[in-house]
Design a protein around this motif. Structure first.
Motif, PDB file in Angstrom:
ATOM      1  N   ALA A 174       0.877  -1.145  -0.163  1.00 41.04           N
ATOM      2  CA  ALA A 174       0.039   0.059  -0.067  1.00 41.04           C
ATOM      3  C   ALA A 174       0.886   1.238  -0.044  1.00 41.04           C
ATOM      4  N   ASP A 175       1.995   1.194   0.732  1.00 41.15           N
ATOM      5  CA  ASP A 175       2.626   2.455   0.562  1.00 41.15           C
ATOM      6  C   ASP A 175       3.483   2.774  -0.563  1.00 41.15           C
ATOM      7  N   LYS A 176       3.724   1.867  -1.493  1.00 41.93           N
ATOM      8  CA  LYS A 176       4.507   1.886  -2.606  1.00 41.93           C
ATOM      9  C   LYS A 176       3.351   2.493  -3.660  1.00 41.93           C
ATOM     10  N   LEU A 177       1.976   1.886  -3.518  1.00 45.97           N
ATOM     11  CA  LEU A 177       1.057   2.252  -4.293  1.00 45.97           C
ATOM     12  C   LEU A 177       0.683   3.744  -4.055  1.00 45.97           C
ATOM     13  N   LYS A 178       0.830   4.139  -2.883  1.00 48.05           N
ATOM     14  CA  LYS A 178       0.616   5.733  -2.567  1.00 48.05           C
ATOM     15  C   LYS A 178       1.472   6.435  -3.444  1.00 48.05           C
ATOM     16  N   ALA A 179       2.780   6.112  -3.315  1.00 48.98           N
ATOM     17  CA  ALA A 179       3.789   6.680  -4.055  1.00 48.98           C
ATOM     18  C   ALA A 179       3.471   6.753  -5.671  1.00 48.98           C
ATOM     19  N   VAL A 180       3.221   5.472  -6.000  1.00 48.27           N
ATOM     20  CA  VAL A 180       3.031   5.565  -7.689  1.00 48.27           C
ATOM     21  C   VAL A 180       1.820   6.427  -8.100  1.00 48.27           C
ATOM     22  N   GLN A 181       0.791   6.601  -7.210  1.00 46.60           N
ATOM     23  CA  GLN A 181      -0.236   7.475  -7.442  1.00 46.60           C
ATOM     24  C   GLN A 181       0.033   8.879  -7.312  1.00 46.60           C
ATOM     25  N   ALA A 182       0.978   9.110  -6.575  1.00 50.06           N
ATOM     26  CA  ALA A 182       1.703  10.452  -6.469  1.00 50.06           C
ATOM     27  C   ALA A 182       2.380  11.042  -7.700  1.00 50.06           C
ATOM     28  N   ASP A 183       2.920   9.924  -8.300  1.00 48.54           N
ATOM     29  CA  ASP A 183       3.725  10.182  -9.459  1.00 48.54           C
ATOM     30  C   ASP A 183       2.940  10.315 -10.789  1.00 48.54           C
ATOM     31  N   PHE A 184       1.705   9.210 -10.777  1.00 52.25           N
ATOM     32  CA  PHE A 184       1.077   9.264 -12.054  1.00 52.25           C
ATOM     33  C   PHE A 184      -0.433   9.168 -11.907  1.00 52.25           C
ATOM     34  N   ALA A 185      -1.286   9.784 -12.621  1.00 50.69           N
ATOM     35  CA  ALA A 185      -2.689   9.310 -12.998  1.00 50.69           C
ATOM     36  C   ALA A 185      -2.458   8.476 -14.406  1.00 50.69           C
ATOM     37  N   ALA A 186      -3.671   7.611 -14.220  1.00 51.04           N
ATOM     38  CA  ALA A 186      -3.809   6.765 -15.392  1.00 51.04           C
ATOM     39  C   ALA A 186      -5.162   6.254 -15.810  1.00 51.04           C
ATOM     40  N   TYR A 187      -5.250   6.305 -17.351  1.00 52.96           N
ATOM     41  CA  TYR A 187      -6.787   5.975 -17.912  1.00 52.96           C
ATOM     42  C   TYR A 187      -6.394   5.121 -19.115  1.00 52.96           C
TER      43      TYR A 187
END
Length: 465
Positions: free
Chosen positions: A353-366
């Motif tokens: 979860a902590d890494k996913l939070k970092a990913v979502q701070a770096d990128f948005a995706a669609y």
């Protein structure tokens, strides 16, 4: 500047050795040991530069004396002197918040020209300087092949073999590759998908004895020079907006990036880490949406392959993804090695979860659906009289979904629409081909259909090289 492997088992390399190695000999990908940090004053000074001048400054940071500045300048000038637009990558305004960065003004009408014109000239320079043989092996989902071939065709001391998935690229993409009849060019049409082509490439480069025996060099975005060249147009686009649009001032802007192999958006991520004030990096995919799922759920797992109207993004396994994992895990090479071994064994990576939070701070995706892609093409053509290719349309659709009201977003336009007329005609839109593309339909083709195995490709390479 030194370069290290994401898996930590290769001694630091200089720039030229890094671009010659391509895929690191331990199976990882090469990255700069230290990412240069740019001050606000430097960014302000760079706003005044032309595209070639800006490219020279950025390349200078990463070559650091290995190539004399006057020789590097000649490489840059020769590479971008072939482009049809004086700005090289012009920014076009569609609305107060929507801009398109046109990356298709090079010889093959695709964004890959920006990196591969430079890399082709760089390989020629290295071959002459070191009196060495360079045998380039690459795979393409459509655009890399033509750009790579155009970058090195006819060059002394260089041979190039390109794999593409049989009947899974657009007709224009196929013609741009296979109508070239230079003696130093071999086109192999592989029975399978692009992922099969890419897997073969990575496995052949991982066979270090074979790679060294046949002097194999990489042209795909596993080669760090490709990524470095692509960072330039993020800076250039931002500077054009900051210079020409008083409403932007010093504010941050979004970039929406159509991507399948994670190379183009990783270049944006690298530009951001260097100090470019990017707000959101929007990752646009199509129905082959493994990267969207990773950003949203933290699961990286190939799904069922789907042929789409944006075939250059019909990719399940993104070759540059490992570079991002390296930074996501704090440059921990052991962690990256473990994750990639897990992916090879189990076919998936799941991050906490902590890494996913970092990913979502770096990128948005669609992930853009097929019909949604075509609807975006027709909608923007009707509203703005501007024709998008299907990949750019995916970027625009993602921006429309993910950009906050009032935010300025630049979508990377990765190819001229003439390269994907089959898709555009499905919405009843007629276009006129540029003269260079129209001429391709009158030329004979030169390619060989081969099976999708390592041994089949090895046999062809041994005979060619």
């Amino acid at each position: 500047m030194e370069y290290i492997s994401t898996r930590g088992k290769v001694a630091p390399l200089g720039f030229i050795d890094a671009i010659l190695m391509g895929l690191a000999n331990d199976g990882g990908l090469l990255v700069p040991k230290v990412i240069p940090q740019l001050s606000a004053d430097t960014l302000k000074q760079w706003q005044k530069l032309s595209y070639p001048e800006l490219a020279l400054e950025i390349f200078s940071l990463y070559t650091e004396g290995e190539i004399p500045r006057d020789e590097l300048k000649k490489l840059v000038d020769d590479s971008y002197g072939t482009f049809r637009d004086a700005e090289v990558t012009p920014v076009k305004k569609l609305s107060d918040t929507t801009y398109v960065l046109e990356l298709f003004h090079g010889p093959t009408f695709a964004f890959k020209d920006i990196a591969l014109q430079f890399l082709g000239n760089l390989y020629g320079y290295v071959s002459r300087r070191t009196n060495s043989i360079i045998h380039i092996l690459g795979a393409t989902s459509g655009d890399t092949g033509a750009s790579a071939i155009e970058g090195v065709r006819g060059k002394e001391g260089i041979r190039i073999c390109i794999l593409h998935p049989h009947q899974k690229v657009s007709k224009v993409q196929e013609l741009q590759m296979t109508t070239v009849n230079d003696a130093n060019v071999l086109n192999l049409s592989v029975e399978g998908t692009f992922d099969d082509c890419q897997r073969i490439i990575k496995e052949l480069f991982a066979d270090v004895a074979f790679k060294e025996r046949y002097h194999l060099r990489a042209i795909n975005s596993i080669n760090i020079a490709r990524i470095l060249a692509q960072t330039v147009y993020y800076f250039y686009a931002y500077f054009q907006l900051a210079k020409d649009n008083a409403a932007i001032g010093d504010s941050r802007v979004n970039f929406s990036v159509p991507t399948g192999n994670f190379g183009d958006i990783f270049a944006g991520y690298l530009a951001q880490k260097m100090g470019l004030p990017i707000n959101k990096l929007i990752l646009a995919t199509n129905e082959n949406n493994i990267l969207e799922r990773f950003v949203k759920e933290g699961v990286y797992q190939p799904g069922e392959f789907r042929g789409t109207y944006s075939p250059s993004m019909d990719i399940q396994v993104a070759s540059n993804f490992e570079r991002y994992l390296f930074y996501l895990y704090g440059e921990d090479t052991e962690a990256v090695t473990t994750l990639m071994a897990q992916f090879k064994a189990e076919g998936r990576i799941v991050i906490p979860a902590d890494k996913l939070k970092a990913v979502q701070a770096d990128f948005a995706a669609y992930g853009v659906q097929n019909e949604e892609c075509l609807d975006t093409i027709s909608g923007y053509y009707s509203k703005y009289n501007y024709l998008l290719d299907p990949h750019t349309a995916c970027g625009i659709a993602a921006a429309d979904q993910l950009a906050t009201l009032g935010e300025i977003t630049v979508t990377l336009s990765t190819a001229h629409p003439a390269k994907f007329d089959e898709s555009i005609r499905l919405r009843g839109i007629q276009q006129t081909y540029p003269e260079q593309i129209q001429a391709l339909f009158e030329k004979p083709q030169f390619q060989k259909v081969v099976g999708g195995s390592n041994d089949a490709i090895k046999d062809e390479l041994v005979n060619f090289f």
